[in-house]
Design a protein around this motif. Sequence first.
Motif, PDB file in Angstrom:
ATOM      1  N   VAL A   1      11.800  32.635   3.943  1.00 51.26           N
ATOM      2  CA  VAL A   1      13.365  32.820   4.301  1.00 51.26           C
ATOM      3  C   VAL A   1      13.576  33.995   3.546  1.00 51.26           C
ATOM      4  O   VAL A   1      13.605  35.810   4.287  1.00 51.26           O
ATOM      5  CB  VAL A   1      14.435  32.450   2.833  1.00 51.26           C
ATOM      6  CG1 VAL A   1      15.679  33.322   2.695  1.00 51.26           C
ATOM      7  CG2 VAL A   1      14.637  30.983   3.195  1.00 51.26           C
ATOM      8  N   ALA A   2      12.304  34.498   3.100  1.00 47.17           N
ATOM      9  CA  ALA A   2      11.859  36.234   2.122  1.00 47.17           C
ATOM     10  C   ALA A   2      11.040  36.816   3.651  1.00 47.17           C
ATOM     11  O   ALA A   2      11.893  37.844   3.156  1.00 47.17           O
ATOM     12  CB  ALA A   2      10.880  36.176   0.701  1.00 47.17           C
ATOM     13  N   ALA A   3      10.420  36.812   3.747  1.00 47.01           N
ATOM     14  CA  ALA A   3       9.703  37.066   5.075  1.00 47.01           C
ATOM     15  C   ALA A   3      10.749  37.339   6.213  1.00 47.01           C
ATOM     16  O   ALA A   3       9.917  38.462   6.376  1.00 47.01           O
ATOM     17  CB  ALA A   3       8.340  36.588   5.930  1.00 47.01           C
ATOM     18  N   LEU A   4      11.695  36.725   6.093  1.00 44.41           N
ATOM     19  CA  LEU A   4      12.781  37.203   7.427  1.00 44.41           C
ATOM     20  C   LEU A   4      13.912  38.015   6.766  1.00 44.41           C
ATOM     21  O   LEU A   4      15.061  38.186   7.137  1.00 44.41           O
ATOM     22  CB  LEU A   4      13.107  35.957   8.147  1.00 44.41           C
ATOM     23  CG  LEU A   4      12.372  34.490   8.137  1.00 44.41           C
ATOM     24  CD1 LEU A   4      13.014  33.696   8.570  1.00 44.41           C
ATOM     25  CD2 LEU A   4      11.849  35.713   9.712  1.00 44.41           C
TER      26      LEU A   4
ATOM     27  N   PRO B   1      15.450  41.546  -0.607  1.00 45.47           N
ATOM     28  CA  PRO B   1      15.129  40.462  -0.108  1.00 45.47           C
ATOM     29  C   PRO B   1      14.239  39.883  -1.332  1.00 45.47           C
ATOM     30  O   PRO B   1      13.099  40.812  -1.852  1.00 45.47           O
ATOM     31  CB  PRO B   1      14.110  40.533   1.096  1.00 45.47           C
ATOM     32  CG  PRO B   1      14.086  41.752   0.966  1.00 45.47           C
ATOM     33  CD  PRO B   1      14.940  42.204   0.508  1.00 45.47           C
ATOM     34  N   GLY B   2      14.236  38.268  -1.220  1.00 42.59           N
ATOM     35  CA  GLY B   2      13.253  37.863  -1.556  1.00 42.59           C
ATOM     36  C   GLY B   2      13.556  36.772  -2.783  1.00 42.59           C
ATOM     37  O   GLY B   2      14.353  35.464  -2.453  1.00 42.59           O
ATOM     38  N   VAL B   3      12.192  35.949  -3.235  1.00 38.75           N
ATOM     39  CA  VAL B   3      12.583  34.435  -3.864  1.00 38.75           C
ATOM     40  C   VAL B   3      13.048  34.667  -5.267  1.00 38.75           C
ATOM     41  O   VAL B   3      12.034  34.959  -6.219  1.00 38.75           O
ATOM     42  CB  VAL B   3      11.484  33.384  -3.666  1.00 38.75           C
ATOM     43  CG1 VAL B   3      11.764  32.379  -3.911  1.00 38.75           C
ATOM     44  CG2 VAL B   3      11.376  33.697  -1.556  1.00 38.75           C
ATOM     45  N   PHE B   4      14.196  34.264  -5.955  1.00 38.49           N
ATOM     46  CA  PHE B   4      14.198  33.543  -7.594  1.00 38.49           C
ATOM     47  C   PHE B   4      13.687  32.161  -8.201  1.00 38.49           C
ATOM     48  O   PHE B   4      14.310  31.953  -7.438  1.00 38.49           O
ATOM     49  CB  PHE B   4      15.017  34.190  -8.097  1.00 38.49           C
ATOM     50  CG  PHE B   4      15.040  35.663  -8.111  1.00 38.49           C
ATOM     51  CD1 PHE B   4      15.382  36.733  -8.873  1.00 38.49           C
ATOM     52  CD2 PHE B   4      16.087  35.831  -6.712  1.00 38.49           C
ATOM     53  CE1 PHE B   4      15.629  37.764  -8.482  1.00 38.49           C
ATOM     54  CE2 PHE B   4      16.211  37.418  -6.365  1.00 38.49           C
ATOM     55  CZ  PHE B   4      15.904  38.080  -7.581  1.00 38.49           C
TER      56      PHE B   4
END
Length: 216
Positions: free
Chosen positions: A1-4, A47-50
């Motif tokens: 998801v973050a890569a997109l 964008p990113g992940v938590f």
Amino acid sequence: VAALGGRAIVTGTARFTPAPHGWSMPPLIEAPPGEAASMVAQASGGPGVFVVVGVEPQPAGRLAPLAPEEIEALAGIEGIDAVLVEADGSRARAFKAPGEHEPVIPGAATHVVAVAGASVLGRPLDEACVHRPERVRALVPGLPVAAVCDALLIARVLAHEEGGRKGVGRRRFAVVVNQADTHPEAARLIAEAVRGAGVSRVLVTALRNRERPVRG
């Protein structure tokens, strides 16, 4: 998801384990009860992940879960593209059947994935190899005392309405057979048996392989 270019949350309704040693860990948000959604909403909007966890003390190396209603609130935050929830733990075993109170699936969930590790193939059906072996025996009656985890047994539990499909309802369902990097043939045999048991979506993975995690 973050890569997109998207934003995702990783959390759990069961306690879970952080990334293995040597792996990078996404930013961690420790939220007191009732504050998870507001803390995520105030975090960076890029964008990113938590990783979002509770604050209750846990055994060493484990992260605290969130209540299902907190997951519901996280899913409603504008700009969050995916919320990934560990809803059932296995105490580091490669295979299990859920207990009476498991899994804890949030009402907002749209997809459910049951996971098994290929390393369990051919191992004894006991607590050393399987979490809740007594539940496996309840789902597949008539097993011998010295039963082993063959591909058919594993597939029957993963496809069972009180096993891997427990609580799924009308949600989309899939099975992931992991550990294909170290047990490729076992992973293939289990995946084929799961397909034969009526599960149409089966992935074979090696999640510790960052370059090629999905094998088939």
